[in-house]
Structure formats: C-alpha cells, structure tokens
Design a protein around this motif. Structure first.
Motif, mmCIF file in Angstrom:
data_model
loop_
_atom_site.group_PDB
_atom_site.id
_atom_site.type_symbol
_atom_site.label_atom_id
_atom_site.label_comp_id
_atom_site.label_asym_id
_atom_site.label_seq_id
_atom_site.Cartn_x
_atom_site.Cartn_y
_atom_site.Cartn_z
ATOM 1 N N ALA A 14 9.040 26.839 25.282
ATOM 2 C CA ALA A 14 8.787 27.838 26.382
ATOM 3 C C ALA A 14 9.329 29.292 26.068
ATOM 4 O O ALA A 14 8.433 30.302 26.057
ATOM 5 N N CYS A 65 0.009 31.378 27.224
ATOM 6 C CA CYS A 65 -0.306 30.516 27.678
ATOM 7 C C CYS A 65 0.443 29.004 27.282
ATOM 8 O O CYS A 65 0.759 28.120 28.169
ATOM 9 N N PHE A 66 0.678 28.911 25.929
ATOM 10 C CA PHE A 66 1.525 27.967 25.474
ATOM 11 C C PHE A 66 2.805 27.873 26.320
ATOM 12 O O PHE A 66 3.625 26.810 26.595
ATOM 13 N N LEU A 68 3.596 29.216 29.120
ATOM 14 C CA LEU A 68 3.374 28.535 30.470
ATOM 15 C C LEU A 68 3.320 27.210 30.709
ATOM 16 O O LEU A 68 3.772 26.555 31.389
ATOM 17 N N ILE A 69 2.486 26.416 29.637
ATOM 18 C CA ILE A 69 2.362 25.136 29.684
ATOM 19 C C ILE A 69 3.731 24.402 29.293
ATOM 20 O O ILE A 69 4.227 23.549 30.232
ATOM 21 N N TYR A 70 4.691 24.982 28.430
ATOM 22 C CA TYR A 70 6.014 24.314 28.292
ATOM 23 C C TYR A 70 6.625 24.612 29.388
ATOM 24 O O TYR A 70 7.748 23.643 29.758
ATOM 25 N N ALA A 72 5.800 25.066 32.297
ATOM 26 C CA ALA A 72 5.601 24.264 33.835
ATOM 27 C C ALA A 72 5.858 22.825 33.615
ATOM 28 O O ALA A 72 6.308 22.207 34.528
ATOM 29 N N ALA A 73 5.800 22.351 32.471
ATOM 30 C CA ALA A 73 6.235 20.908 31.984
ATOM 31 C C ALA A 73 7.688 20.693 32.393
ATOM 32 O O ALA A 73 8.158 19.892 32.741
ATOM 33 N N LEU A 81 8.010 17.777 28.215
ATOM 34 C CA LEU A 81 7.271 17.514 26.767
ATOM 35 C C LEU A 81 8.277 17.569 25.628
ATOM 36 O O LEU A 81 9.613 18.074 25.877
ATOM 37 N N CYS A 141 -2.793 23.341 18.241
ATOM 38 C CA CYS A 141 -3.446 22.750 19.533
ATOM 39 C C CYS A 141 -3.321 21.216 19.501
ATOM 40 O O CYS A 141 -3.274 20.689 20.592
ATOM 41 N N LEU A 144 0.020 20.170 20.518
ATOM 42 C CA LEU A 144 0.105 20.126 21.777
ATOM 43 C C LEU A 144 -0.505 19.030 22.621
ATOM 44 O O LEU A 144 0.220 18.527 23.341
ATOM 45 N N CYS A 148 1.446 16.023 24.766
ATOM 46 C CA CYS A 148 1.185 15.790 26.104
ATOM 47 C C CYS A 148 0.751 14.129 26.192
ATOM 48 O O CYS A 148 1.329 13.507 26.957
#
Length: 159
Positions: A14, A65-66, A68-70, A72-73, A81, A141, A144, A148
C-alpha cells in the motif's frame, strides 16, 4: 494482535503504491504546463488523441486505487492480502508503467520527426514496447486478482 513491525510489513505494498502514484502524478502535473505533445490514433473510423499527460494521470490514478485496495485489506480484513504477491504486483505494474511512458514518448518523437502520421517501418520498437507495457499492466491486474483469491481461499480454509 499484530506487532508494530508486522503491521507495517503488511502495509508495504500500500505504501509503495502510494509512493508510485505520487511519483507518477508529479511529472504529469508539470507536463501539463508545457507544450502538449500527443499522438493520434485511428481505430475503425474513430480518432483518438492521447497525450503523455493523460497516460501518466491514468497510471497515477490506477496506482492510487491499488494503494487504497491494499490499505483497506490491511486495515479492515483480519487476513490481509499476501505481501509477496503484492510486491510482485507492484513490480509488474511499475514495469508496465515505465514501458508505456517510454513507448508513448518515442512514438510522439518519431511522429514529429518524420512529419508523418505513420511510423517509419524501421522503427517499430515503440509499438512493441507499448504492447509489452499493456501486457504488464494487465498482468499486474491479474496478480491482484490472484492475491485476492489466494487470501479468500486461505480465509475459508482456516474456518
């Protein structure tokens, strides 16, 4: 409860994606104030104008965005992740970003130097670099999605 070092290591992808987004946004913002160089693309009677700034802003948005995904995870899921898959995703996405930026710059310089709308036949390496950059970004992608899926499978196996 996670120790401070463990929590920081789980947030490494992240943080690296956030740093990459900032590094990609900086040159895009500075180029916005200079002369616009773009490449014109004709696809099936459709005319696209793509500037290097557009590509860099899109890459910065994707990296944010990536991140934020990491983030949030790492913060909201009990099983974040996978760190090594996240770092692999970062490396593949960065290679794709660099290849796309370099190939678009080369395409613009070739088109402006030749004064033609077509690229001279001897200089097709930028097209190959662009294709490789798109493949690397798509592979990122996929990494990712694999990350997940891997996390979901380990969570369901543990319960």
């Amino acid at each position: 409860m996670l120790a401070v070092g463990e929590e920081e290591s789980k947030m490494l992808p992240a943080r690296l994606f956030a740093a990459l987004a900032i590094l990609q946004f900086g040159p895009a913002r500075s180029e916005n104030k200079t002369a616009h160089q773009s490449i014109d693309v004709y696809i099936h009677d459709t005319y696209f104008v793509v500037a290097k700034t557009h590509l860099q802003l899109l890459q910065a948005l994707a990296s944010a965005c990536f991140a934020l995904i990491y983030l949030a995870a790492a913060r909201w899921i009990l099983h974040p992740l996978n760190n090594s898959l996240g770092l692999t995703h970062l490396v593949v996405a960065t290679i794709g970003s660099v290849l796309l930026t370099v190939s678009l710059s080369a395409l613009v310089s070739l088109a402006s130097a030749s004064g033609l709308s077509a690229i001279p036949p001897a200089n097709h390496w930028p097209l190959l670099a662009c294709f490789a950059g798109v493949l690397c970004c798509l592979s990122g992608c996929v990494m990712l999605a694999v990350n997940c899926t891997w996390t979901a499978v380990t969570v369901f196996r543990s319960h």
